[in-house]
Write an enzyme that holds these catalytic residues in place. Structure first.
Site, PDB file in Angstrom:
ATOM      1  N   ALA A 128     -17.978   2.547  -3.684  1.00 50.51           N
ATOM      2  CA  ALA A 128     -18.373   1.190  -3.277  1.00 50.51           C
ATOM      3  C   ALA A 128     -19.873   1.140  -2.936  1.00 50.51           C
ATOM      4  CB  ALA A 128     -17.536   0.745  -2.083  1.00 50.51           C
ATOM      5  N   LYS A 178       0.870  -1.191   0.000  1.00 52.27           N
ATOM      6  CA  LYS A 178       0.000   0.000   0.000  1.00 52.27           C
ATOM      7  C   LYS A 178       0.891   1.220   0.000  1.00 52.27           C
ATOM      8  CE  LYS A 178      -4.466   0.872   0.197  1.00 52.27           C
ATOM      9  NZ  LYS A 178      -5.582   0.075  -0.342  1.00 52.27           N
ATOM     10  N   GLY A 214     -20.517   6.347  -1.637  1.00 53.80           N
ATOM     11  CA  GLY A 214     -19.482   6.737  -2.599  1.00 53.80           C
ATOM     12  C   GLY A 214     -19.369   5.665  -3.663  1.00 53.80           C
TER      13      GLY A 214
HETATM   14  P1  NAD Z   1     -15.604   7.173  -1.573  1.00 51.08           P
HETATM   15  O1  NAD Z   1     -14.800   8.332  -1.105  1.00 51.08           O
HETATM   16  O2  NAD Z   1     -16.035   7.101  -2.997  1.00 51.08           O
HETATM   17  O3  NAD Z   1     -16.952   7.068  -0.684  1.00 51.08           O
HETATM   18  C1  NAD Z   1     -16.983   7.152   0.700  1.00 51.08           C
HETATM   19  C2  NAD Z   1     -18.403   7.528   1.113  1.00 51.08           C
HETATM   20  O4  NAD Z   1     -18.479   7.496   2.550  1.00 51.08           O
HETATM   21  C3  NAD Z   1     -18.794   8.958   0.711  1.00 51.08           C
HETATM   22  O5  NAD Z   1     -20.132   8.959   0.238  1.00 51.08           O
HETATM   23  C4  NAD Z   1     -18.726   9.744   2.029  1.00 51.08           C
HETATM   24  O6  NAD Z   1     -19.634  10.841   2.083  1.00 51.08           O
HETATM   25  C5  NAD Z   1     -19.141   8.675   3.003  1.00 51.08           C
HETATM   26  N1  NAD Z   1     -18.743   8.973   4.376  1.00 51.08           N
HETATM   27  C6  NAD Z   1     -17.636   9.612   4.821  1.00 51.08           C
HETATM   28  N2  NAD Z   1     -17.708   9.744   6.145  1.00 51.08           N
HETATM   29  C7  NAD Z   1     -18.855   9.163   6.549  1.00 51.08           C
HETATM   30  C8  NAD Z   1     -19.492   8.982   7.801  1.00 51.08           C
HETATM   31  N3  NAD Z   1     -18.936   9.432   8.921  1.00 51.08           N
HETATM   32  N4  NAD Z   1     -20.667   8.319   7.823  1.00 51.08           N
HETATM   33  C9  NAD Z   1     -21.237   7.859   6.686  1.00 51.08           C
HETATM   34  N5  NAD Z   1     -20.700   8.030   5.489  1.00 51.08           N
HETATM   35  C10 NAD Z   1     -19.525   8.667   5.421  1.00 51.08           C
HETATM   36  O7  NAD Z   1     -14.761   5.879  -1.166  1.00 51.08           O
HETATM   37  P2  NAD Z   1     -14.948   4.383  -1.685  1.00 51.08           P
HETATM   38  O8  NAD Z   1     -13.948   4.115  -2.761  1.00 51.08           O
HETATM   39  O9  NAD Z   1     -16.385   4.075  -1.903  1.00 51.08           O
HETATM   40  O10 NAD Z   1     -14.406   3.601  -0.387  1.00 51.08           O
HETATM   41  C11 NAD Z   1     -15.259   3.384   0.742  1.00 51.08           C
HETATM   42  C12 NAD Z   1     -14.654   2.273   1.582  1.00 51.08           C
HETATM   43  O11 NAD Z   1     -14.517   1.113   0.765  1.00 51.08           O
HETATM   44  C13 NAD Z   1     -13.246   2.578   2.123  1.00 51.08           C
HETATM   45  O12 NAD Z   1     -13.088   1.935   3.371  1.00 51.08           O
HETATM   46  C14 NAD Z   1     -12.345   1.913   1.093  1.00 51.08           C
HETATM   47  O13 NAD Z   1     -11.057   1.598   1.627  1.00 51.08           O
HETATM   48  C15 NAD Z   1     -13.174   0.681   0.796  1.00 51.08           C
HETATM   49  N6  NAD Z   1     -12.766   0.048  -0.457  1.00 51.08           N
HETATM   50  C16 NAD Z   1     -13.013   0.651  -1.652  1.00 51.08           C
HETATM   51  C17 NAD Z   1     -12.593   0.024  -2.817  1.00 51.08           C
HETATM   52  C18 NAD Z   1     -12.890   0.609  -4.164  1.00 51.08           C
HETATM   53  O14 NAD Z   1     -12.549  -0.042  -5.164  1.00 51.08           O
HETATM   54  N7  NAD Z   1     -13.515   1.770  -4.253  1.00 51.08           N
HETATM   55  C19 NAD Z   1     -11.894  -1.184  -2.745  1.00 51.08           C
HETATM   56  C20 NAD Z   1     -11.675  -1.791  -1.511  1.00 51.08           C
HETATM   57  C21 NAD Z   1     -12.124  -1.145  -0.365  1.00 51.08           C
END
Ligand code: NAD
Length: 416
Positions: free
Chosen positions: A221, A105, A219
């Protein structure tokens, strides 16, 4: 709080698995720590003409099973400890889906929301100039993560190829499709998670097509999870969604596409027509069949785990449940699909991207979906079988599967 330091949590989870597997002391100690860490000092010319110095990291946690692989986060709160924890989870994630990669990472402490495109490009190129000697398709392969994008991957690949003097598309994944990116990478994380929910519903005798579900974090995911749940499972009622500005609910159901449209237009889920407000805390405690924590770490803790009513918690987010909460959920009979299994679809399609780059031959979207389904289904079945055999919760079972695979590779190499 020290107990919520994500790297400490990752070590506690590993310690428990090592105890059950009865691994020797040397193997245990080797797996508790990253094998290699880099810290980079990155001077970047800003649009004002002044130079700002950024701090970057890359952690290569364990490469016994293959080149290390993992995303790059650009975030103001980035620290070496979050990068270490995420690198450890990548090691277990690549092992649980049985792809021939290790875990890594990286990150840069910065706020991309306050940077111009030109500044981001110069930072991306500076990072690669510093990290290039340690990256390669057969060494360590980055990808996008929080606040990094396919465009940033494209600049990074271009800088790397300029240094190397020849083409190397597989040195980074999550690239734009015209530069060797893969079909199906965008929704791969959520798609993989929904495949595991389908498998969990079968073993729990839940009619997935009639299930109710809620999504915390709307977001990348969370939005794909909300719509793919219905597409893949043939139905279901989305009763609540939330983001950092709060949540909304409707017992009669929220249309995922309308919610995505509203979020794109207004930047938030609040105010979605036909819904009533709900707090992020209350959303987690709703009486639904499936909960998708898809936002942040440490949202299900010893304080609220006793109030979770969902039958299945599919962790699309990394680290949403603390070790204390895990025990409570297991005793209550909540079926947790742990993060590094539930969200492994992203790295799996990244691996497919590398394979396509190496062959210089590109698959169709149908090929990607069927290969991903097979990988996620096999991984779920291996973890579920382990949980039954050892009578442990799914997170510990996933650790048992992954850690034994990584330990075996370390042993075969003669490291331990
Ligand atoms: P993103 O930034 O697109 O979305 C995050 C969402 O969470 C946003 O809508 C934000 O407003 C919301 N958020 C932030 N703080 C919050 C809170 N206190 N309460 C409720 N909602 C809140 O990020 P993402 O890519 O969707 O990633 C989200 C999670 O999934 C992370 O933990 C990330 O590590 C994990 N993840 C994502 C991927 C990927 O491919 N996108 C892969 C593996 C893991």
């Amino acid at each position: 709080m020290a107990e919520l330091n994500p790297f400490k949590i990752s070590q506690i989870q590993l310690d428990e698995a090592v105890g059950v597997l009865g691994l020797d002391k040397g193997t245990h100690e080797l797996l508790r720590w990253p094998m290699r860490e880099f810290r980079f000092t990155l001077p970047v010319k800003m649009d004002t003409g002044e130079t700002r110095v950024f701090h970057g990291y890359r952690v290569q946690y364990n490469g016994a099973r293959g080149p290390t692989k993992g995303g790059l986060r650009w975030h103001p709160d980035e620290t070496i400890d979050t990068v270490r924890a995420l690198a450890a989870w990548m090691t277990w994630k690549t092992a649980v889906v049985d792809i021939p990669l290790g875990g890594g990472k990286g990150g840069v402490t910065c706020n991309p929301k306050e940077m111009s495109d030109g500044e981001k490009e110069r930072l991306a190129r500076a990072y690669i100039r510093a990290a290039a000697p340690h990256l390669a398709v057969d060494r360590d392969v980055p990808a996008p993560d929080v606040y990094t994008t396919p465009q940033i991957m494209a600049w990074m690949m271009d800088e790397y190829e300029t240094i190397a003097g020849h083409k190397h598309p597989g040195m980074i994944t999550g690239k734009p499709i015209p530069l060797g990116g893969s079909q199906g990478r965008g929704d791969a994380t959520a798609r993989g998670g929904v495949y595991t929910v389908r498998e969990a519903a079968k073993v729990l005798n839940i009619d997935a097509a009639k299930a109710t579900y809620a999504v915390q974090g709307f977001g990348n995911a969370g939005q794909f999870g909300a719509s793919l749940h219905q597409e893949i499972l043939g139905g279901g009622t989305l009763v609540a969604i939330s983001d950092s500005g709060g949540g909304v609910m409707s017992k009669s159901g929220i249309d995922p596409q309308k919610a995505i449209h509203h979020k794109l237009e207004t930047g938030r889920v609040a105010g979605l027509p036909g819904t009533t407000p709900i707090s992020n805390e209350d959303l987690l405690e709703l009486d639904v069949d499936v909960l998708y924590p898809s936002a942040l770490e440490n949202v299900i803790t010893g304080d609220n785990a006793g109030k979770i009513k969902a039958k299945i918690s599919c962790e699309l987010a990394n680290g949403p449940t603390t070790p204390e909460a895990d025990k409570i959920l297991f005793e209550k009979g909540v079926f947790v699909i742990p993060d590094f299994l539930a969200n492994a679809g992203g790295v799996t399609v990244s691996y497919f991207e590398q394979v396509q780059n190496t062959y210089n031959y590109y698959w169709t979207l149908d090929d990607i979906h069927s290969q991903l389904d097979r990988k996620m289904t096999d991984a779920f079945q291996a973890v579920y079988a382990m949980s039954k055999k050892e009578k442990v919760h799914m997170r510990l079972a996933a650790y048992l599967v992954s850690v034994s695979r990584v330990a075996e590779a370390c042993k075969l190499r003669g490291w331990v």
